[in-house]
Design a protein around this motif. Sequence first.
Motif, PDB file in Angstrom:
ATOM      1  N   VAL A   3       0.857  -1.175   0.000  1.00  0.00           N
ATOM      2  CA  VAL A   3       0.000   0.000   0.000  1.00  0.00           C
ATOM      3  C   VAL A   3       0.896   1.229   0.000  1.00  0.00           C
ATOM      4  O   VAL A   3       1.812   1.349   0.823  1.00  0.00           O
ATOM      5  CB  VAL A   3      -0.919   0.009   1.235  1.00  0.00           C
ATOM      6  CG1 VAL A   3      -1.741   1.295   1.271  1.00  0.00           C
ATOM      7  CG2 VAL A   3      -1.835  -1.200   1.221  1.00  0.00           C
ATOM      8  N   THR A   4       0.646   2.136  -0.933  1.00  0.00           N
ATOM      9  CA  THR A   4       1.412   3.379  -0.989  1.00  0.00           C
ATOM     10  C   THR A   4       0.572   4.521  -0.438  1.00  0.00           C
ATOM     11  O   THR A   4      -0.654   4.513  -0.551  1.00  0.00           O
ATOM     12  CB  THR A   4       1.850   3.706  -2.419  1.00  0.00           C
ATOM     13  OG1 THR A   4       0.677   3.821  -3.242  1.00  0.00           O
ATOM     14  CG2 THR A   4       2.738   2.604  -2.970  1.00  0.00           C
ATOM     15  N   GLU A   5       1.243   5.484   0.156  1.00  0.00           N
ATOM     16  CA  GLU A   5       0.571   6.649   0.734  1.00  0.00           C
ATOM     17  C   GLU A   5       1.016   7.900  -0.006  1.00  0.00           C
ATOM     18  O   GLU A   5       2.196   8.075  -0.308  1.00  0.00           O
ATOM     19  CB  GLU A   5       0.884   6.774   2.227  1.00  0.00           C
ATOM     20  CG  GLU A   5       0.382   5.610   3.061  1.00  0.00           C
ATOM     21  CD  GLU A   5       0.538   5.854   4.560  1.00  0.00           C
ATOM     22  OE1 GLU A   5       0.659   7.038   4.957  1.00  0.00           O
ATOM     23  OE2 GLU A   5       0.541   4.873   5.313  1.00  0.00           O
ATOM     24  N   SER A   6       0.035   8.754  -0.288  1.00  0.00           N
ATOM     25  CA  SER A   6       0.324  10.037  -0.941  1.00  0.00           C
ATOM     26  C   SER A   6      -0.682  11.058  -0.422  1.00  0.00           C
ATOM     27  O   SER A   6      -1.329  10.838   0.613  1.00  0.00           O
ATOM     28  CB  SER A   6       0.255   9.894  -2.462  1.00  0.00           C
ATOM     29  OG  SER A   6      -1.042   9.444  -2.867  1.00  0.00           O
ATOM     30  N   HIS A  15      -3.267   3.851  -1.517  1.00  0.00           N
ATOM     31  CA  HIS A  15      -3.458   3.250  -2.839  1.00  0.00           C
ATOM     32  C   HIS A  15      -2.911   1.839  -2.860  1.00  0.00           C
ATOM     33  O   HIS A  15      -1.758   1.594  -2.483  1.00  0.00           O
ATOM     34  CB  HIS A  15      -2.757   4.098  -3.902  1.00  0.00           C
ATOM     35  CG  HIS A  15      -2.849   3.522  -5.281  1.00  0.00           C
ATOM     36  ND1 HIS A  15      -1.753   3.198  -6.031  1.00  0.00           N
ATOM     37  CD2 HIS A  15      -3.928   3.183  -6.022  1.00  0.00           C
ATOM     38  CE1 HIS A  15      -2.145   2.698  -7.183  1.00  0.00           C
ATOM     39  NE2 HIS A  15      -3.455   2.682  -7.208  1.00  0.00           N
ATOM     40  N   ALA A  16      -3.759   0.883  -3.286  1.00  0.00           N
ATOM     41  CA  ALA A  16      -3.338  -0.505  -3.471  1.00  0.00           C
ATOM     42  C   ALA A  16      -3.934  -0.986  -4.782  1.00  0.00           C
ATOM     43  O   ALA A  16      -5.150  -1.203  -4.865  1.00  0.00           O
ATOM     44  CB  ALA A  16      -3.806  -1.381  -2.312  1.00  0.00           C
ATOM     45  N   PRO A  17      -3.138  -1.116  -5.849  1.00  0.00           N
ATOM     46  CA  PRO A  17      -3.685  -1.515  -7.153  1.00  0.00           C
ATOM     47  C   PRO A  17      -4.279  -2.914  -7.110  1.00  0.00           C
ATOM     48  O   PRO A  17      -3.799  -3.797  -6.399  1.00  0.00           O
ATOM     49  CB  PRO A  17      -2.473  -1.445  -8.091  1.00  0.00           C
ATOM     50  CG  PRO A  17      -1.295  -1.547  -7.188  1.00  0.00           C
ATOM     51  CD  PRO A  17      -1.682  -0.927  -5.898  1.00  0.00           C
ATOM     52  N   ALA A  18      -5.366  -3.107  -7.857  1.00  0.00           N
ATOM     53  CA  ALA A  18      -6.034  -4.413  -7.910  1.00  0.00           C
ATOM     54  C   ALA A  18      -6.701  -4.565  -9.260  1.00  0.00           C
ATOM     55  O   ALA A  18      -7.060  -3.582  -9.928  1.00  0.00           O
ATOM     56  CB  ALA A  18      -7.069  -4.523  -6.792  1.00  0.00           C
ATOM     57  N   THR A 164      -8.143   1.742  -5.359  1.00  0.00           N
ATOM     58  CA  THR A 164      -7.382   0.697  -6.051  1.00  0.00           C
ATOM     59  C   THR A 164      -7.001   1.126  -7.459  1.00  0.00           C
ATOM     60  O   THR A 164      -6.457   0.321  -8.216  1.00  0.00           O
ATOM     61  CB  THR A 164      -8.208  -0.604  -6.129  1.00  0.00           C
ATOM     62  OG1 THR A 164      -9.386  -0.377  -6.927  1.00  0.00           O
ATOM     63  CG2 THR A 164      -8.622  -1.077  -4.751  1.00  0.00           C
ATOM     64  N   GLY A 165      -7.320   2.361  -7.826  1.00  0.00           N
ATOM     65  CA  GLY A 165      -7.046   2.824  -9.182  1.00  0.00           C
ATOM     66  C   GLY A 165      -6.098   4.007  -9.208  1.00  0.00           C
ATOM     67  O   GLY A 165      -5.622   4.490  -8.182  1.00  0.00           O
ATOM     68  N   GLU A 166      -5.845   4.506 -10.397  1.00  0.00           N
ATOM     69  CA  GLU A 166      -4.948   5.642 -10.585  1.00  0.00           C
ATOM     70  C   GLU A 166      -5.576   6.911 -10.001  1.00  0.00           C
ATOM     71  O   GLU A 166      -6.795   7.106 -10.047  1.00  0.00           O
ATOM     72  CB  GLU A 166      -4.682   5.862 -12.078  1.00  0.00           C
ATOM     73  CG  GLU A 166      -3.808   4.797 -12.706  1.00  0.00           C
ATOM     74  CD  GLU A 166      -2.392   4.826 -12.166  1.00  0.00           C
ATOM     75  OE1 GLU A 166      -1.935   5.922 -11.760  1.00  0.00           O
ATOM     76  OE2 GLU A 166      -1.753   3.762 -12.130  1.00  0.00           O
ATOM     77  N   VAL A 167      -4.724   7.768  -9.463  1.00  0.00           N
ATOM     78  CA  VAL A 167      -5.215   9.013  -8.867  1.00  0.00           C
ATOM     79  C   VAL A 167      -4.702  10.230  -9.612  1.00  0.00           C
ATOM     80  O   VAL A 167      -5.006  11.368  -9.224  1.00  0.00           O
ATOM     81  CB  VAL A 167      -4.808   9.094  -7.383  1.00  0.00           C
ATOM     82  CG1 VAL A 167      -5.495   8.005  -6.578  1.00  0.00           C
ATOM     83  CG2 VAL A 167      -3.304   9.032  -7.220  1.00  0.00           C
ATOM     84  N   ALA A 306      -5.050  -9.124   0.407  1.00  0.00           N
ATOM     85  CA  ALA A 306      -4.957  -8.578   1.763  1.00  0.00           C
ATOM     86  C   ALA A 306      -4.777  -7.071   1.749  1.00  0.00           C
ATOM     87  O   ALA A 306      -5.382  -6.351   2.551  1.00  0.00           O
ATOM     88  CB  ALA A 306      -3.814  -9.244   2.519  1.00  0.00           C
ATOM     89  N   ALA A 307      -3.936  -6.557   0.837  1.00  0.00           N
ATOM     90  CA  ALA A 307      -3.675  -5.115   0.826  1.00  0.00           C
ATOM     91  C   ALA A 307      -4.955  -4.330   0.569  1.00  0.00           C
ATOM     92  O   ALA A 307      -5.219  -3.303   1.206  1.00  0.00           O
ATOM     93  CB  ALA A 307      -2.627  -4.789  -0.232  1.00  0.00           C
ATOM     94  N   VAL A 308      -5.774  -4.829  -0.355  1.00  0.00           N
ATOM     95  CA  VAL A 308      -7.026  -4.134  -0.679  1.00  0.00           C
ATOM     96  C   VAL A 308      -8.041  -4.285   0.451  1.00  0.00           C
ATOM     97  O   VAL A 308      -8.694  -3.323   0.849  1.00  0.00           O
ATOM     98  CB  VAL A 308      -7.594  -4.669  -2.008  1.00  0.00           C
ATOM     99  CG1 VAL A 308      -8.968  -4.054  -2.281  1.00  0.00           C
ATOM    100  CG2 VAL A 308      -6.637  -4.367  -3.146  1.00  0.00           C
ATOM    101  N   SER A 309      -8.188  -5.488   0.988  1.00  0.00           N
ATOM    102  CA  SER A 309      -9.206  -5.728   2.009  1.00  0.00           C
ATOM    103  C   SER A 309      -8.919  -4.955   3.298  1.00  0.00           C
ATOM    104  O   SER A 309      -9.833  -4.670   4.065  1.00  0.00           O
ATOM    105  CB  SER A 309      -9.309  -7.225   2.303  1.00  0.00           C
ATOM    106  OG  SER A 309      -8.088  -7.707   2.854  1.00  0.00           O
ATOM    107  N   ARG A 310      -7.642  -4.618   3.520  1.00  0.00           N
ATOM    108  CA  ARG A 310      -7.294  -3.890   4.737  1.00  0.00           C
ATOM    109  C   ARG A 310      -7.297  -2.373   4.552  1.00  0.00           C
ATOM    110  O   ARG A 310      -7.013  -1.624   5.499  1.00  0.00           O
ATOM    111  CB  ARG A 310      -5.926  -4.344   5.249  1.00  0.00           C
ATOM    112  CG  ARG A 310      -5.910  -5.796   5.707  1.00  0.00           C
ATOM    113  CD  ARG A 310      -4.581  -6.178   6.337  1.00  0.00           C
ATOM    114  NE  ARG A 310      -4.411  -5.544   7.641  1.00  0.00           N
ATOM    115  CZ  ARG A 310      -4.863  -6.038   8.783  1.00  0.00           C
ATOM    116  NH1 ARG A 310      -5.548  -7.182   8.785  1.00  0.00           N
ATOM    117  NH2 ARG A 310      -4.649  -5.423   9.912  1.00  0.00           N
ATOM    118  N   LEU A 311      -7.605  -1.896   3.345  1.00  0.00           N
ATOM    119  CA  LEU A 311      -7.629  -0.450   3.105  1.00  0.00           C
ATOM    120  C   LEU A 311      -8.617   0.278   4.025  1.00  0.00           C
ATOM    121  O   LEU A 311      -8.274   1.322   4.589  1.00  0.00           O
ATOM    122  CB  LEU A 311      -7.936  -0.157   1.637  1.00  0.00           C
ATOM    123  CG  LEU A 311      -6.762  -0.342   0.659  1.00  0.00           C
ATOM    124  CD1 LEU A 311      -7.253  -0.184  -0.774  1.00  0.00           C
ATOM    125  CD2 LEU A 311      -5.655   0.661   0.961  1.00  0.00           C
TER     126      LEU A 311
END
Length: 556
Positions: A3-6, A15-18, A164-167, A306-311
């Motif tokens: 997971v990246t933070e911005s 952000h976690a791409p899926a 989960t998408g581009e920002v 896991a990365a997405v479900s924990r967002l």
Amino acid sequence: MMVTESEIDGVPVLHAPAAGPVRAALVFRAGQADETPVLAGVTHLVEHLVLRRAGGTCGGVSPVVTTFAVAGTVADVHAHLQHVCAALAADPAPQLDAAKAELAAEASQRTPTIFDSLAVVRYGARHHGLAGLPEWGLPALTAADVRRWIDTYFTRENAVLWTTGEVTGLRLALPSGARRPVPDATALPDRFGLFRPPPYAAIVRDELQPAGVVTEVYAGVLERAVFAATGSVAGAGAYRVKAHHRPRGDGLASVTVLAEIFSGDPGPIAGEFLDALAALRAQPVPAEHVAAARQELDRALIAPDAAVSRLPGRAFGLLTGAPEPPVEELRARLRAVTADQVGELVAASRGAELLLTSWSGLIGSAPADPEPVTGRRFRSLESRRAALTMDRTGITRTWPDTRPVTVPFASTAVLLKWPDGGRRLVGVDARHVDVEPTLHETPADVVPAVDAAVPADRHVALPPRDADAIPVPRPRGKHPVRYGGAGALFLGLVAWVLAWAALMLAITPGASSAPVTLSGIFLVAWTWGGFRLRRVRNTTVAHRRLTRAREAAARS
């Protein structure tokens, strides 16, 4: 996947791409626990106003956060999030009445859950407890109230976006404000709140523990211990055992284990449920339960999604000041949890637990309710053993075969006021007393006295009730009281004439040789006639008060 933070326009972004459709949610640190009883429902109203303007259908309000979620293409997600920001900036007045009507219709279909009931029992009509109570403030909320709430809570400093998408190219035009702290969530200091049972049989234990991985493991141990114990007695009945770990955002988490019994006899399951909890306290925590709970939690941490479900959980942590550590650190903490650490939580649970069943309420001793007041007494038109009693400190309602309910004026959470003179005083424990001029022999000065005794900032003026909604005297059964008319008046007067005649014969020397018999006739006829005439009186009083109330409602 990491997971990246911005940050976008001052809003933290996770952000976690899926693969698949893009998912995103704009989350605000605003919820029902921030409200007061007078404003109850304002956060839910904001959510509906935004969704009406933004065109979405996916939103949610919890005690601590409000979420606006969306799924679709990148362009769809960006457009929707920008519509949400624009809706928050728009004037709420044009859509206010329509949104209130939606919430009223939604409330009429809502069934309280066991978690709603638990919140009210633990917290009463305050902060987290408001999640399980009616949205009392909705009818009186104005556009100015809503605007102030948005400007306070729905700001860039009080928001987090996960996606989960581009920002790239996304803008979040939110006003500036401040991060709002998680509201105080102390339990009722001296009693439990009102318990409303769910529509199915259930036994539940709820407690407060420090939030963290040890408590998550503890919840898994509870679920396994209770499930293992109840499986032998469930028979052919349908039931479910589940434990929930729900962080409050203030360093504590609610740990709830419940058995929901959908068919069959709940008694044996309840007995094994309680025995399983007692065994955990009396014996060392089974190492196999701890190992199984750790393993299940670890699998969730390394699952492909896991990365997405924990967002959502990571967003919650950022908003409440408890950011989640990296996954590897979480796994290391999880592997370090021992049975002794879980046993410490088991030992500490007794002082913070609530045990409830849907059929008998609280298990164990409960603190005493407020003492009934002594003062002016107003008889009920429904029962001679029912009454309202009021003095300078509060008001008490008594009813046959039930415990009196007292609401002190100083600790009234909200006073609901109808134009026809009806009043409802709701105490901090969520119990209420109704003052209905159509149901009690209340002089004209009682309602103004109640209004003056409750602090003005706790009043909620409600719209007029329909004429059929104004209560009329009813017995404890299903049918209206059969008060008397001309027939009751005639029979009552005849009985009293017969009673006087019997009395005169009984006391006149030489008029009768059976004074004892005549005296008995007098007493029976006098009592029966008085009963018939009281029916006539009740009819007159009820009709007069109901007419006044309906006229007041029509004028309003």
